[in-house]
Every structure is written in C-alpha cells, then in structure tokens.
Design a protein around this motif. Structure first.
Motif, PDB file in Angstrom:
ATOM      1  N   GLY A 182       1.179   9.149   9.218  1.00  0.00           N
ATOM      2  CA  GLY A 182       0.428  10.385   9.424  1.00  0.00           C
ATOM      3  C   GLY A 182       0.956  11.509   8.557  1.00  0.00           C
ATOM      4  O   GLY A 182       0.193  12.274   7.954  1.00  0.00           O
ATOM      5  N   TRP A 183       2.278  11.603   8.470  1.00  0.00           N
ATOM      6  CA  TRP A 183       2.908  12.605   7.602  1.00  0.00           C
ATOM      7  C   TRP A 183       2.577  12.319   6.133  1.00  0.00           C
ATOM      8  O   TRP A 183       2.350  13.232   5.345  1.00  0.00           O
ATOM      9  CB  TRP A 183       4.412  12.579   7.815  1.00  0.00           C
ATOM     10  CG  TRP A 183       5.139  13.779   7.273  1.00  0.00           C
ATOM     11  CD1 TRP A 183       5.186  14.169   5.974  1.00  0.00           C
ATOM     12  CD2 TRP A 183       5.915  14.728   8.003  1.00  0.00           C
ATOM     13  NE1 TRP A 183       5.946  15.303   5.833  1.00  0.00           N
ATOM     14  CE2 TRP A 183       6.400  15.667   7.057  1.00  0.00           C
ATOM     15  CE3 TRP A 183       6.251  14.877   9.340  1.00  0.00           C
ATOM     16  CZ2 TRP A 183       7.227  16.740   7.440  1.00  0.00           C
ATOM     17  CZ3 TRP A 183       7.061  15.938   9.712  1.00  0.00           C
ATOM     18  CH2 TRP A 183       7.526  16.852   8.773  1.00  0.00           C
TER      19      TRP A 183
ATOM     20  N   LEU B 204       0.825  -1.209   0.000  1.00  0.00           N
ATOM     21  CA  LEU B 204       0.000   0.000   0.000  1.00  0.00           C
ATOM     22  C   LEU B 204       0.862   1.263   0.000  1.00  0.00           C
ATOM     23  O   LEU B 204       0.595   2.219  -0.737  1.00  0.00           O
ATOM     24  CB  LEU B 204      -0.915   0.006   1.228  1.00  0.00           C
ATOM     25  CG  LEU B 204      -2.282  -0.641   1.102  1.00  0.00           C
ATOM     26  CD1 LEU B 204      -2.997  -0.608   2.438  1.00  0.00           C
ATOM     27  CD2 LEU B 204      -3.114   0.045   0.036  1.00  0.00           C
ATOM     28  N   PHE B 205       1.884   1.260   0.842  1.00  0.00           N
ATOM     29  CA  PHE B 205       2.775   2.419   0.913  1.00  0.00           C
ATOM     30  C   PHE B 205       3.412   2.693  -0.437  1.00  0.00           C
ATOM     31  O   PHE B 205       3.518   3.851  -0.869  1.00  0.00           O
ATOM     32  CB  PHE B 205       3.854   2.177   1.968  1.00  0.00           C
ATOM     33  CG  PHE B 205       4.962   3.184   1.939  1.00  0.00           C
ATOM     34  CD1 PHE B 205       4.733   4.497   2.324  1.00  0.00           C
ATOM     35  CD2 PHE B 205       6.231   2.838   1.515  1.00  0.00           C
ATOM     36  CE1 PHE B 205       5.753   5.443   2.296  1.00  0.00           C
ATOM     37  CE2 PHE B 205       7.255   3.772   1.480  1.00  0.00           C
ATOM     38  CZ  PHE B 205       7.018   5.073   1.871  1.00  0.00           C
ATOM     39  N   ASN B 206       3.825   1.645  -1.129  1.00  0.00           N
ATOM     40  CA  ASN B 206       4.482   1.844  -2.417  1.00  0.00           C
ATOM     41  C   ASN B 206       3.515   2.250  -3.518  1.00  0.00           C
ATOM     42  O   ASN B 206       3.924   2.909  -4.483  1.00  0.00           O
ATOM     43  CB  ASN B 206       5.252   0.578  -2.807  1.00  0.00           C
ATOM     44  CG  ASN B 206       6.591   0.497  -2.100  1.00  0.00           C
ATOM     45  OD1 ASN B 206       7.523   1.199  -2.443  1.00  0.00           O
ATOM     46  ND2 ASN B 206       6.663  -0.337  -1.075  1.00  0.00           N
ATOM     47  N   ILE B 207       2.236   1.896  -3.399  1.00  0.00           N
ATOM     48  CA  ILE B 207       1.252   2.429  -4.349  1.00  0.00           C
ATOM     49  C   ILE B 207       1.214   3.951  -4.234  1.00  0.00           C
ATOM     50  O   ILE B 207       1.320   4.675  -5.229  1.00  0.00           O
ATOM     51  CB  ILE B 207      -0.150   1.850  -4.088  1.00  0.00           C
ATOM     52  CG1 ILE B 207      -0.186   0.350  -4.380  1.00  0.00           C
ATOM     53  CG2 ILE B 207      -1.182   2.558  -4.974  1.00  0.00           C
ATOM     54  CD1 ILE B 207      -1.509  -0.304  -4.016  1.00  0.00           C
ATOM     55  N   VAL B 208       1.089   4.438  -2.992  1.00  0.00           N
ATOM     56  CA  VAL B 208       1.016   5.881  -2.773  1.00  0.00           C
ATOM     57  C   VAL B 208       2.310   6.550  -3.224  1.00  0.00           C
ATOM     58  O   VAL B 208       2.299   7.563  -3.937  1.00  0.00           O
ATOM     59  CB  VAL B 208       0.753   6.196  -1.286  1.00  0.00           C
ATOM     60  CG1 VAL B 208       0.742   7.708  -1.042  1.00  0.00           C
ATOM     61  CG2 VAL B 208      -0.574   5.584  -0.841  1.00  0.00           C
TER      62      VAL B 208
ATOM     63  N   PRO C 201      14.643  17.481  -3.374  1.00  0.00           N
ATOM     64  CA  PRO C 201      14.375  17.444  -1.931  1.00  0.00           C
ATOM     65  C   PRO C 201      14.027  16.058  -1.416  1.00  0.00           C
ATOM     66  O   PRO C 201      14.372  15.702  -0.287  1.00  0.00           O
ATOM     67  CB  PRO C 201      13.184  18.404  -1.772  1.00  0.00           C
ATOM     68  CG  PRO C 201      13.325  19.356  -2.904  1.00  0.00           C
ATOM     69  CD  PRO C 201      13.844  18.528  -4.046  1.00  0.00           C
ATOM     70  N   LEU C 202      13.362  15.269  -2.235  1.00  0.00           N
ATOM     71  CA  LEU C 202      13.020  13.917  -1.818  1.00  0.00           C
ATOM     72  C   LEU C 202      14.293  13.112  -1.566  1.00  0.00           C
ATOM     73  O   LEU C 202      14.435  12.430  -0.546  1.00  0.00           O
ATOM     74  CB  LEU C 202      12.154  13.247  -2.883  1.00  0.00           C
ATOM     75  CG  LEU C 202      11.460  11.937  -2.509  1.00  0.00           C
ATOM     76  CD1 LEU C 202      10.222  11.746  -3.363  1.00  0.00           C
ATOM     77  CD2 LEU C 202      12.388  10.747  -2.692  1.00  0.00           C
ATOM     78  N   ALA C 203      15.241  13.210  -2.501  1.00  0.00           N
ATOM     79  CA  ALA C 203      16.490  12.458  -2.366  1.00  0.00           C
ATOM     80  C   ALA C 203      17.313  12.953  -1.181  1.00  0.00           C
ATOM     81  O   ALA C 203      17.796  12.171  -0.366  1.00  0.00           O
ATOM     82  CB  ALA C 203      17.297  12.573  -3.653  1.00  0.00           C
TER      83      ALA C 203
ATOM     84  N   GLY D 255       9.586  13.208   1.031  1.00  0.00           N
ATOM     85  CA  GLY D 255      10.869  12.651   1.439  1.00  0.00           C
ATOM     86  C   GLY D 255      10.870  12.154   2.867  1.00  0.00           C
ATOM     87  O   GLY D 255      11.539  11.162   3.190  1.00  0.00           O
ATOM     88  N   VAL D 256      10.110  12.807   3.742  1.00  0.00           N
ATOM     89  CA  VAL D 256      10.083  12.415   5.154  1.00  0.00           C
ATOM     90  C   VAL D 256       9.421  11.048   5.350  1.00  0.00           C
ATOM     91  O   VAL D 256      10.024  10.140   5.939  1.00  0.00           O
ATOM     92  CB  VAL D 256       9.390  13.501   6.000  1.00  0.00           C
ATOM     93  CG1 VAL D 256       9.278  13.047   7.464  1.00  0.00           C
ATOM     94  CG2 VAL D 256      10.153  14.810   5.913  1.00  0.00           C
ATOM     95  N   PRO D 257       8.177  10.833   4.882  1.00  0.00           N
ATOM     96  CA  PRO D 257       7.569   9.516   5.106  1.00  0.00           C
ATOM     97  C   PRO D 257       8.261   8.410   4.327  1.00  0.00           C
ATOM     98  O   PRO D 257       8.275   7.260   4.779  1.00  0.00           O
ATOM     99  CB  PRO D 257       6.124   9.700   4.636  1.00  0.00           C
ATOM    100  CG  PRO D 257       6.151  10.865   3.711  1.00  0.00           C
ATOM    101  CD  PRO D 257       7.230  11.767   4.250  1.00  0.00           C
ATOM    102  N   TYR D 258       8.845   8.730   3.161  1.00  0.00           N
ATOM    103  CA  TYR D 258       9.541   7.670   2.439  1.00  0.00           C
ATOM    104  C   TYR D 258      10.708   7.131   3.254  1.00  0.00           C
ATOM    105  O   TYR D 258      10.925   5.922   3.341  1.00  0.00           O
ATOM    106  CB  TYR D 258      10.046   8.184   1.093  1.00  0.00           C
ATOM    107  CG  TYR D 258      10.732   7.101   0.295  1.00  0.00           C
ATOM    108  CD1 TYR D 258      10.039   5.964  -0.080  1.00  0.00           C
ATOM    109  CD2 TYR D 258      12.068   7.194  -0.051  1.00  0.00           C
ATOM    110  CE1 TYR D 258      10.653   4.949  -0.788  1.00  0.00           C
ATOM    111  CE2 TYR D 258      12.689   6.189  -0.768  1.00  0.00           C
ATOM    112  CZ  TYR D 258      11.976   5.066  -1.133  1.00  0.00           C
ATOM    113  OH  TYR D 258      12.593   4.065  -1.826  1.00  0.00           O
TER     114      TYR D 258
END
Length: 454
Positions: free
Chosen positions: A339-340, A276-280, A309-311, A368-371
C-alpha cells in the motif's frame, strides 16, 4: 562452535552476500559516465545492467545446486576468488562489451554467495545453538542494505575515481569475506568424487542455456519494439521458452523444477510478487539517477546523496519490520508495505514539475519504507512456503525472480527513454510503476500463511 565464532562466520557471509545487490545498484549512477566514456546511446548502455542480471538470474539456482553437490563453503570461496580476479582486470577493459563481459563474470562470482550462505546456516546454528531466524535476519539485512547503499557509494566512487572504481571496491570486500569464511565457517562434509559427465548432466546445462536464450531474445525484442520490431526475435523467444519447459518437464534433474512449482501455489505467488515488486523498485532505482543526471543536470555524487534516504531508512527500519512480522505476521506486512509502495509510485510524477533536491529526497525516503518491509516479508514468505527439502533450489529461484524483475525494469526504461529523458517520458514511467504496484497489491492479498490454508 561458540557463539562468537558463529557470529564472525555470519558476518563474513553477510559481506559476501551484499556484493551482488551492491553491484546491481552501484551501476545505476555510472550509466551516464559509461555512455560518455564509450560513446553509447541510452539503449546500448543498459546492457551493462542487463548482462549482470541475465547472468545472475541463470546463475543463482545453478550455484545453489553446485553448492549442494560440492559444498556450500567451497562454492562461497570459489565465488569470492572469481570476484577478486574479475574486479582487478575489468577496469582495464578497452571496449564497452568487455566491460559487460566483466559484469557477467562478476554476477557469476557474487551469485555463489547467497545460496551458499543460506545453506551454511543449518550447520552454523546446529553447532552454535544460536537462533536461525536471528542469523537469517542478518543475511537478509545485508542483502537488502547492499542494494540500498549502492547509489551512495557508487556516486562518490564514479565522481572522484571514475567508473572503474565500482569494480575496484569489490576487491577488499571479497577478500574480507573469503578470509572470514575460510577461518570461521564450518568445513564442508567430505564428498565422493564424481565423473565430470555426471556433474554436467545433473547441472542441466541445456535448461540453463534455453532459459537464458529465452530471456535474452525476449529482452532484445522489447528494447527494439518502439523502433523496428524484430518479430523473428519474438518467435525465437517463444521457441526457446517452449524448449525450456519441455526440457524441465522431461529431465531427471531440472534447472528449475516446474513440477514442484505447479504443486506449490503459495510459492508461485511469492515468486511472481517478488518479480513485480522488483520491476517497480528498479524502475525507480535505475531510472531516477538517469533522469536526475540528464534532465536535472546533477553530478553522480549528488545523485548518490539524493538516494541516501532510501539506504538509511532501509537499514534503520529492518529490525522494526522483522519484529512487526514476528508479532503480527507476514500478510499484514505485505498489505502495509505494498500500500505504501502504491503511494510512493504515484508521487514519482512530482518530478515532472520539479527536480529541486527536496522532491527526489521525498521520493527516495518514501521508497525506502516499502523496499525494507516488502523485501523482508517476501523473504519470510519464501521460507514459509518452501519445503525443507527444496529450500536451496527455492532460494535460488527467488533470487532469479529479483533479477527478472530488474531486467524487465531496464526494458521499460529503455522504451520510455528511447526518445530522450524528459518529464513526459518520466510521467510514463510513473504511471506504469503505479499500475504495477496496484497489481502487486491484488496479488499479495491472495497469499495466506500455511496455517490458514485448507
């Protein structure tokens, strides 16, 4: 083995490990270039992503089993050789479908790396006396950072050297990993020779084929559902799934041990949550570059920079996230990270109003934070939930969950963008991502550490 040699072995394994996620994400900024180069539509070009993930999804558990049988070091070296040969030849492919074939071969080669690296951790830590959690953290950082930096590297390569460069860049990296592991990693134990018939039987080829058939037929059905649904494909997917379940429950050496999964509910929660996380995540990862290039009229290199910024946040936050999990536990990290993710998914809708650089920069920073946090928490939950005896297979299935999520994300994007990459279609993507993130929060809130189970 001294600590310095062990560190060099882990560094070499990390280089090989990052190749699979790196190639899963670099392609995101090359889709528009490939569409123009081969005269494709938006649904067809997604097969360059889908082919990679289908091969990776089926390949990870199988490679883990082959590593157990033939030796993790041997399998790692074999995978790097496959990567080098594939990435030298594929840029000269005259048709799009041969490019897809090259992506399949690349997926198989890179799929050898992560299960082999995890399997080699035990002999490395035993011989060197180093902490296995610390070394595992380095592999996890490479695995997550590889995907995070992909759009940045891919954007620069595609803009200045063409789509072919996203294959060429793998050659020196694979050679470095191959040379380092061959020089510094411990040699595999001697293993007795077995007949090819036994090897094929224990590899559960029918299980691999039915699993892949189920994924492919279901995916093709979903891609065409907004135009003219092919109900025969849905029937074929159901039939292949039924055959897969029957095969895995009756064979002596299943490709995916369904009985083991049924006995370990905590592990099933991890796999489902990771998918599920990877779908999002990959809806944003693949969808945002397409939206910015086509609707926002950005160049590929500019899109890569907007994804920076994600990286950078992923790399910077990984040590802090690992330390937080060590002190506070996995479940708090789950709740904070997901939550983030909900907030970040909701902010995607801002792009329907403006694609000025500040907006995508804000969104990629938020993602980038939740990943970082959720990826590391999921990995730690996997090792907490899996038994030592099934750790290798469990790791392969964990990676398969990642690819299933990525495959479904490309399906969602194909459906949403079927009538054009517009603010309206992006709003659909944003709403779907937010809903899935909420479902993920409900799911991970049910996971408990083993010490709290009765």
């Amino acid at each position: 083995m001294n600590p310095r040699r062990a560190g060099l072995a882990i560094a070499s394994l990390s280089v090989g490990t990052l190749l699979n996620p790196l190639n899963s994400s670099m392609i995101a900024v090359a889709l528009l270039t490939l569409r123009d180069a081969f005269g494709l539509d938006v649904l067809t070009v997604t097969w360059v992503i889908t082919a990679f993930y289908l091969a990776s999804a089926a390949g990870q558990p199988l490679m883990g089993r082959l590593g157990d049988r033939f030796g993790a070091r041997r399998l790692f070296l074999f995978g790097m050789i496959v990567v080098v040969i594939t990435c030298v030849l594929t840029p000269f492919a005259p048709t799009f479908w041969l490019v897809c074939a090259g992506r399949v071969s690349l997926a198989i080669g890179t799929a050898c790396a992560f299960p082999s690296a995890v399997a080699l951790l035990h002999p490395i830590t035993t011989l060197s006396g180093l902490s296995s959690p610390r070394l595992l953290g380095r592999l996890q950082m490479a695995n997550t950072a590889g995907a995070a930096i992909g759009p940045v590297i891919g954007g620069l390569l595609v803009t200045f050297l063409g789509w072919q460069a996203i294959f060429w860049v793998n050659v020196p990296l694979a050679l470095i990993a191959l040379a380092g592991v061959r020089t510094f990693a411990p040699v595999d134990h001697a293993r007795g020779r077995q007949p090819m018939r036994t090897v094929l039987s224990d590899s559960d080829i029918p299980g691999v084929l039915t699993f892949t058939a189920a994924l492919v037929t279901l995916l093709v059905f979903l891609l065409g559902i907004t135009q003219k649904p092919q109900w025969t494909l849905l029937a074929a997917a159901i039939a292949a799934s039924t055959l897969f379940v029957w095969r895995e429950l009756t064979t002596r050496t299943p490709f995916i041990d369904l009985r083991m999964l049924s006995r370990n509910r905590r592990l099933v929660l991890v796999y489902t949550g990771f998918a599920l996380f990877n779908i999002v995540y990959y809806v944003v990862f693949f969808g945002l570059p397409q939206y910015l290039e086509e609707f926002g009229d950005y160049r590929a290199d500019a899109v890569g920079l907007l994804m920076l910024p994600l990286a950078s946040l992923n790399v910077l936050l990984t040590p802090f996230a690992a330390r937080f999990i060590e002190r506070r536990g996995i479940r708090p990290a789950f709740l904070i990270g997901v939550g983030w993710l909900i907030v970040a998914a909701a902010l995607l809708s801002l792009l329907t109003a403006s694609v000025m650089p500040l907006v995508p920069l804000l969104i990629t920073a938020m993602m980038g934070v939740p990943y970082c946090v959720v990826s590391i928490a999921m990995s730690q939950a996997l090792y907490s939930s899996a038994t030592r005896e099934s750790a290798g297979v469990a790791t392969g299935i964990f990676q398969t969950s990642r690819y299933i999520g990525a495959i479904l994300s490309t399906t969602m994007l194909g459906i949403a963008f079927s009538d054009g990459t517009t603010p309206a279609s992006w709003l659909e993507v944003s709403v779907a991502a937010t809903i899935l993130a909420v479902v993920l929060l409900v799911l991970v809130s049910r996971w408990r550490p083993v010490t709290q189970t009765k």
